[in-house]
Design an enzyme around this catalytic site. Sequence first.
Site, PDB file in Angstrom:
ATOM      1  N   ASP A   1      -4.687 -12.060  -0.491  1.00  0.00           N
ATOM      2  CA  ASP A   1      -4.834 -10.613  -0.572  1.00  0.00           C
ATOM      3  C   ASP A   1      -5.054 -10.012   0.811  1.00  0.00           C
ATOM      4  O   ASP A   1      -5.641 -10.647   1.691  1.00  0.00           O
ATOM      5  CB  ASP A   1      -6.022 -10.279  -1.478  1.00  0.00           C
ATOM      6  CG  ASP A   1      -6.019  -8.825  -1.923  1.00  0.00           C
ATOM      7  OD1 ASP A   1      -4.954  -8.183  -1.873  1.00  0.00           O
ATOM      8  OD2 ASP A   1      -7.084  -8.330  -2.320  1.00  0.00           O
TER       9      ASP A   1
ATOM     10  N   ASN B   1       1.793  -6.560 -10.452  1.00  0.00           N
ATOM     11  CA  ASN B   1       2.342  -6.028  -9.206  1.00  0.00           C
ATOM     12  C   ASN B   1       3.593  -5.184  -9.403  1.00  0.00           C
ATOM     13  O   ASN B   1       4.025  -4.469  -8.485  1.00  0.00           O
ATOM     14  CB  ASN B   1       2.651  -7.157  -8.217  1.00  0.00           C
ATOM     15  CG  ASN B   1       1.418  -7.774  -7.602  1.00  0.00           C
ATOM     16  OD1 ASN B   1       1.432  -8.921  -7.158  1.00  0.00           O
ATOM     17  ND2 ASN B   1       0.320  -7.016  -7.554  1.00  0.00           N
TER      18      ASN B   1
END
Length: 239
Positions: A17, A65
Amino acid sequence: MTGTESPGPRHVAIIMDGNGRWAQARGRPRLFGHHAGARRVREIVEACPDLGVQYLTIFGFSTENWKRTQSEVAGLMGLFRSYIRREARALLDKNVCVRFIGDRPGLDGKLRDLMDELEAMTAECTGTNLTIALNYGGRDEVARATQRLARDVAAGKLDPEDVGEETLPRYLDTYVLPDPDLVIRTSGEARISNFLLWQSAYAEYEFIDTLWPDFTRDIFANLVHSYGGRERRYGAVKV
């Protein structure tokens, strides 16, 4: 199982991330950060043998996503295709066995073909086992596994009375992998984001502030070595 100090994690899973924030901090578009993050993957994969890490699973793209902008999603899909083309030979030369997990039908055909080719190319490799999660979500994986299990029950291949904790894992995407010992998330976020929900029931977690493009071999090594000093009790009490 009694408590014991671990010699080190056999299987490490990483939620990579912070690519977008890394890029924005430099005044660049988010995709610039994703490219930087992809380059970082090679360094971490190459570090695994010296650290005793036999299995590395990385979270490339989640089922959630798809909610990102169309341009970012398209850029990521292009990045995945170029990553496979660029890294295939290096992965083979490094004896890395590559697998993909996730809902493949949701990905475009060209990318699926490249995934299949890379898996076939590296299937006989005996070094690091690299698993890449694409279009992956832990809940989605469990739902798909349950559907497969239910079909076997309906077909008479499995007795409902025989279904237990040891049964479902055989239907998961990760059925050939050991459960992760250590899960790392970069960028300062302290959540698991629907990643390996079933498999990580007894994993140790490390949430670190470092953004993924800045995650170095040395940081990785420190986390692996820190894991080795932890006592693993698995619900038992040390006596």
